[in-house]
Design a protein around this motif. Structure first.
Motif, short mmCIF file in Angstrom:
data_model
loop_
_atom_site.label_atom_id
_atom_site.label_comp_id
_atom_site.label_asym_id
_atom_site.label_seq_id
_atom_site.Cartn_x
_atom_site.Cartn_y
_atom_site.Cartn_z
N ASN A 14 -1.56 0.85 -10.75
CA ASN A 14 -1.01 1.35 -9.49
C ASN A 14 -2.05 2.13 -8.69
OD1 ASN A 14 1.53 0.26 -9.75
ND2 ASN A 14 2.39 2.04 -10.79
N ILE A 15 -2.86 2.93 -9.35
CA ILE A 15 -3.91 3.68 -8.65
C ILE A 15 -4.90 2.71 -7.99
CG2 ILE A 15 -5.91 5.18 -9.01
CD1 ILE A 15 -4.18 6.70 -11.09
N ILE A 27 -3.25 1.14 -4.94
CA ILE A 27 -3.18 2.12 -3.85
C ILE A 27 -4.55 2.27 -3.20
CG2 ILE A 27 -2.90 4.59 -3.36
CD1 ILE A 27 -0.56 4.56 -5.36
N ASN A 28 -5.61 2.29 -3.99
CA ASN A 28 -6.97 2.39 -3.42
C ASN A 28 -7.28 1.17 -2.55
OD1 ASN A 28 -7.54 4.88 -4.49
ND2 ASN A 28 -8.48 4.07 -6.36
N LEU A 54 -5.09 -0.72 -0.92
CA LEU A 54 -4.28 -0.57 0.30
C LEU A 54 -4.89 0.46 1.24
CD1 LEU A 54 -0.60 -0.74 -1.01
CD2 LEU A 54 -1.76 -2.36 0.48
N GLU A 55 -5.36 1.56 0.67
CA GLU A 55 -5.98 2.59 1.50
C GLU A 55 -7.24 2.07 2.17
OE1 GLU A 55 -7.45 7.25 1.21
OE2 GLU A 55 -6.83 6.18 -0.61
N TYR A 60 -6.18 -0.12 4.99
CA TYR A 60 -5.67 0.71 6.07
C TYR A 60 -6.82 1.32 6.86
CZ TYR A 60 -3.28 4.45 8.54
OH TYR A 60 -2.83 5.29 9.51
#
Length: 166
Positions: A33-34, A37-38, A40-41, A44
């Motif tokens: 998950n981390i 998220i990285n 996706l960030e 973004y």
């Protein structure tokens, strides 16, 4: 109660083992998950790069406004292009000229016929006949490559030549 404690003591190794396996699985899921998220960030940040203190909605709205403006400008340019294209079709584009000796007793090729046609083969044939005592110039209108007036051989030649230049 004594039996529950005895069962727990007998199975405690298995229970602890199962809990350790669950903890390891949860840790692995946390790392996955981390990492997600990285990613996706990072996406973004790429999406919003160069934008100061804006949220994604404002950014998309500003890009949509730019697209609408460019769409309107392209319509204006298209209309201008169509107007220019229409005007160009009416400009002289197919021109042919021939010089010739109209009379045997006159020296040089001083007589001429010139066809001046637009893209629709509309225009005029101008002919000048030079003689020793007089010179005559006249014009014959051309509509879609055809004249309502009789044409001389030279005029037919320049008309055919100008029409074939398309």
């Amino acid at each position: 109660m004594q039996t529950i404690i005895e069962i727990y003591n007998n199975l405690s190794i298995y229970i602890v083992g199962i809990l350790i396996i669950i903890i390891i699985i949860l840790l692995l899921l946390s790392f996955v998950n981390i990492k997600a998220i990285n990613r996706l960030e990072s996406k973004y940040r790429k999406l919003t790069r160069g934008v100061e203190n804006s949220n994604l909605q404002e950014l998309i709205e500003s890009y949509m406004d730019k697209i609408d403006k460019i769409d309107n400008e392209s319509k204006v340019v298209k209309n201008l292009y169509e107007d220019i294209h229409e005007k160009i079709n009416k400009c002289l584009q197919n021109i042919s000229i021939i010089r010739y000796k109209a009379f045997e007793d006159v020296g040089s090729d001083l007589s001429f016929s010139v066809a001046l046609l637009d893209n629709n083969n509309d225009g005029v044939i101008i002919t000048s006949i030079y003689g020793r005592n007089e010179s005559t110039t006249y014009a014959k209108p051309i509509d879609k490559g055809i004249s309502r007036y009789d044409l001389s051989d030279e005029e037919k030649h320049v008309l055919k030549d100008a029409v074939s230049k398309k």
